[in-house]
Write a protein that holds these residues in place. Sequence first.
Motif, PDB file in Angstrom:
ATOM      1  N   GLY A 145      41.830  36.651  16.699  1.00  0.00           N
ATOM      2  CA  GLY A 145      42.532  36.776  15.419  1.00  0.00           C
ATOM      3  C   GLY A 145      42.069  35.804  14.353  1.00  0.00           C
ATOM      4  N   LEU A 146      40.860  35.272  14.528  1.00  0.00           N
ATOM      5  CA  LEU A 146      40.307  34.340  13.541  1.00  0.00           C
ATOM      6  C   LEU A 146      39.150  34.993  12.793  1.00  0.00           C
ATOM      7  CD1 LEU A 146      40.172  31.170  15.818  1.00  0.00           C
ATOM      8  CD2 LEU A 146      41.754  31.510  13.914  1.00  0.00           C
ATOM      9  N   ASP A 147      38.861  34.464  11.603  1.00  0.00           N
ATOM     10  CA  ASP A 147      37.731  34.940  10.815  1.00  0.00           C
ATOM     11  C   ASP A 147      36.621  33.895  10.906  1.00  0.00           C
ATOM     12  OD1 ASP A 147      35.945  35.226   8.489  1.00  0.00           O
ATOM     13  OD2 ASP A 147      37.346  36.781   7.825  1.00  0.00           O
ATOM     14  N   LYS A 148      35.464  34.299  11.444  1.00  0.00           N
ATOM     15  CA  LYS A 148      34.364  33.352  11.687  1.00  0.00           C
ATOM     16  C   LYS A 148      33.841  32.712  10.400  1.00  0.00           C
ATOM     17  CE  LYS A 148      30.842  37.030  11.796  1.00  0.00           C
ATOM     18  NZ  LYS A 148      30.326  36.879  10.447  1.00  0.00           N
ATOM     19  N   ASP A 149      34.000  33.401   9.277  1.00  0.00           N
ATOM     20  CA  ASP A 149      33.476  32.897   8.003  1.00  0.00           C
ATOM     21  C   ASP A 149      34.513  32.123   7.189  1.00  0.00           C
ATOM     22  OD1 ASP A 149      30.888  34.080   8.386  1.00  0.00           O
ATOM     23  OD2 ASP A 149      31.803  36.023   7.937  1.00  0.00           O
ATOM     24  N   LYS A 150      35.764  32.555   7.277  1.00  0.00           N
ATOM     25  CA  LYS A 150      36.796  31.936   6.438  1.00  0.00           C
ATOM     26  C   LYS A 150      37.591  30.847   7.145  1.00  0.00           C
ATOM     27  CE  LYS A 150      37.490  36.200   3.795  1.00  0.00           C
ATOM     28  NZ  LYS A 150      38.387  37.357   3.628  1.00  0.00           N
ATOM     29  N   ASP A 151      37.734  30.976   8.459  1.00  0.00           N
ATOM     30  CA  ASP A 151      38.656  30.076   9.168  1.00  0.00           C
ATOM     31  C   ASP A 151      38.010  28.813   9.735  1.00  0.00           C
ATOM     32  OD1 ASP A 151      40.867  31.619   8.672  1.00  0.00           O
ATOM     33  OD2 ASP A 151      40.680  32.802  10.507  1.00  0.00           O
ATOM     34  N   MET A 152      36.704  28.695   9.639  1.00  0.00           N
ATOM     35  CA  MET A 152      36.047  27.505  10.189  1.00  0.00           C
ATOM     36  C   MET A 152      34.774  27.206   9.418  1.00  0.00           C
ATOM     37  SD  MET A 152      34.937  29.326  13.796  1.00  0.00           S
ATOM     38  CE  MET A 152      36.617  29.871  14.071  1.00  0.00           C
ATOM     39  N   LYS A 153      34.354  25.945   9.503  1.00  0.00           N
ATOM     40  CA  LYS A 153      33.064  25.567   8.921  1.00  0.00           C
ATOM     41  C   LYS A 153      32.056  25.737  10.052  1.00  0.00           C
ATOM     42  CE  LYS A 153      30.479  21.944   6.678  1.00  0.00           C
ATOM     43  NZ  LYS A 153      30.272  20.500   6.569  1.00  0.00           N
ATOM     44  N   ARG A 154      31.177  26.715   9.909  1.00  0.00           N
ATOM     45  CA  ARG A 154      30.359  27.144  11.036  1.00  0.00           C
ATOM     46  C   ARG A 154      28.946  26.590  11.000  1.00  0.00           C
ATOM     47  NH1 ARG A 154      27.901  32.018  11.770  1.00  0.00           N
ATOM     48  NH2 ARG A 154      28.893  32.954   9.956  1.00  0.00           N
ATOM     49  N   GLU A 155      28.520  26.069  12.161  1.00  0.00           N
ATOM     50  CA  GLU A 155      27.141  25.633  12.366  1.00  0.00           C
ATOM     51  C   GLU A 155      26.478  26.588  13.352  1.00  0.00           C
ATOM     52  OE1 GLU A 155      25.851  23.176  10.712  1.00  0.00           O
ATOM     53  OE2 GLU A 155      27.648  22.207   9.913  1.00  0.00           O
ATOM     54  N   ARG A 156      25.142  26.575  13.404  1.00  0.00           N
ATOM     55  CA  ARG A 156      24.406  27.464  14.325  1.00  0.00           C
ATOM     56  C   ARG A 156      23.445  26.618  15.171  1.00  0.00           C
ATOM     57  NH1 ARG A 156      21.819  32.230  11.007  1.00  0.00           N
ATOM     58  NH2 ARG A 156      22.302  33.555  12.802  1.00  0.00           N
ATOM     59  N   LEU A 157      23.996  25.971  16.175  1.00  0.00           N
ATOM     60  CA  LEU A 157      23.230  25.039  17.000  1.00  0.00           C
ATOM     61  C   LEU A 157      23.133  25.521  18.434  1.00  0.00           C
ATOM     62  CD1 LEU A 157      25.080  21.777  15.810  1.00  0.00           C
ATOM     63  CD2 LEU A 157      22.956  22.726  14.871  1.00  0.00           C
ATOM     64  N   GLY A 158      22.021  25.202  19.084  1.00  0.00           N
ATOM     65  CA  GLY A 158      21.883  25.444  20.514  1.00  0.00           C
ATOM     66  C   GLY A 158      22.766  24.475  21.288  1.00  0.00           C
ATOM     67  N   VAL A 159      22.837  24.633  22.597  1.00  0.00           N
ATOM     68  CA  VAL A 159      23.782  23.828  23.385  1.00  0.00           C
ATOM     69  C   VAL A 159      23.433  22.339  23.358  1.00  0.00           C
ATOM     70  CG1 VAL A 159      22.605  24.290  25.609  1.00  0.00           C
ATOM     71  CG2 VAL A 159      25.032  23.663  25.587  1.00  0.00           C
ATOM     72  N   ALA A 160      22.152  21.997  23.484  1.00  0.00           N
ATOM     73  CA  ALA A 160      21.772  20.579  23.482  1.00  0.00           C
ATOM     74  C   ALA A 160      22.098  19.937  22.131  1.00  0.00           C
ATOM     75  CB  ALA A 160      20.291  20.425  23.816  1.00  0.00           C
ATOM     76  N   GLU A 161      21.801  20.658  21.037  1.00  0.00           N
ATOM     77  CA  GLU A 161      22.084  20.161  19.690  1.00  0.00           C
ATOM     78  C   GLU A 161      23.598  20.057  19.450  1.00  0.00           C
ATOM     79  OE1 GLU A 161      18.137  21.967  19.923  1.00  0.00           O
ATOM     80  OE2 GLU A 161      20.115  22.812  20.354  1.00  0.00           O
ATOM     81  N   SER A 162      24.345  21.021  20.002  1.00  0.00           N
ATOM     82  CA  SER A 162      25.812  21.004  19.859  1.00  0.00           C
ATOM     83  C   SER A 162      26.409  19.772  20.532  1.00  0.00           C
ATOM     84  CB  SER A 162      26.426  22.263  20.471  1.00  0.00           C
ATOM     85  OG  SER A 162      26.095  23.409  19.727  1.00  0.00           O
ATOM     86  N   VAL A 163      25.905  19.451  21.713  1.00  0.00           N
ATOM     87  CA  VAL A 163      26.406  18.283  22.445  1.00  0.00           C
ATOM     88  C   VAL A 163      26.129  17.005  21.644  1.00  0.00           C
ATOM     89  CG1 VAL A 163      26.017  16.832  24.494  1.00  0.00           C
ATOM     90  CG2 VAL A 163      26.380  19.300  24.748  1.00  0.00           C
TER      91      VAL A 163
END
Length: 321
Positions: free
Chosen positions: A160-178
């Motif tokens: 029930g969330l909007d990926k564009d409006k409800d969060m500030k979204r980054e596009r990182l791989g798992v190692a970069e996310s950690v």
Amino acid sequence: MKKITKMTAVLALALSAGLITAHAQQKTMAIGTGGTGGVYYPLGGAIANVLSKNLPNVQATAEVTGGSVDNLKLIGTGQSEMGFTMADAALDAYKGEDKFKSGKIPLQALLVVYPNRMHVVTVESTGIKTMADLKSKRVSTGSPGGATEVMAFRVIEAAGLDKDKDMKRERLGVAESVNAIKDGKIDAFFWVGGIPTASVTDLAATPGVKLRLIDHADVVEKMNAKYGKLYSAGVIKAGSYPGYDVDNKMAEVWNIIVTGNKMTDDEAYNIVKTLVEKKADIVAVHKEAESFSLDNQVQDRSPVPFHPGAMKYFKEKGKGG
């Protein structure tokens, strides 16, 4: 002396010609995997070693990629012979949908390998406890070339969330996310992978950090209603990661190894036979290879058809289909 020199030259030429012939007969095989912090990459390396060791004139290599989406596109352009992919991304490629609107990719499944578990990862200090708590937070939904992003968007939508409006979204791989979560640059991240994933283990083992995985198994029914019966509810068991002492209820999807429409029946048969029968060598590298079993070779776990060469091997063993 001149005679010997001439004979040596002729022999050298013959040897050189022989080497060229031998090289021409050797088949190189690129296997698309994922980032180095995930599970596709170490598993792909183990598979490449097993194939190179056991199949005559085959030199297989594991290629670092962005993940499923990249792997499927590499197969589509003929740059890879095989690749790991999640079932949902494979179906999109096969039908020419979502990230594959530019054209269908003629895929064939070689082996259903293991279930990928969706990790919605945060740390205790963020205060995030539920999917709803992701609202207004900084969240990575996975690298652009991977299928984490495909599944993450579907989980977010079903929650029930909007990926564009409800969060500030980054596009990182798992190692970069950690690294980003350790540095306080993001609050949470999505990662779909095997258990354990090396980068998540690294985060959980970081001093002063308490890993938290967010439950979201309740979204599976909505995801399947919209996208087809691709997902199931599962559990990441307590103890799967250092200091992580509760079960995490999450969504999972099967991984498959696929090829395009160029591989011969004999090649597919020999590859699948080798991977199943040399499974112990692959398990020694990562325990998710335990799932490389004949019992998992059923069409409802692969949304794309099995290669006829693979089917031949399964039928010989009384399985598959």
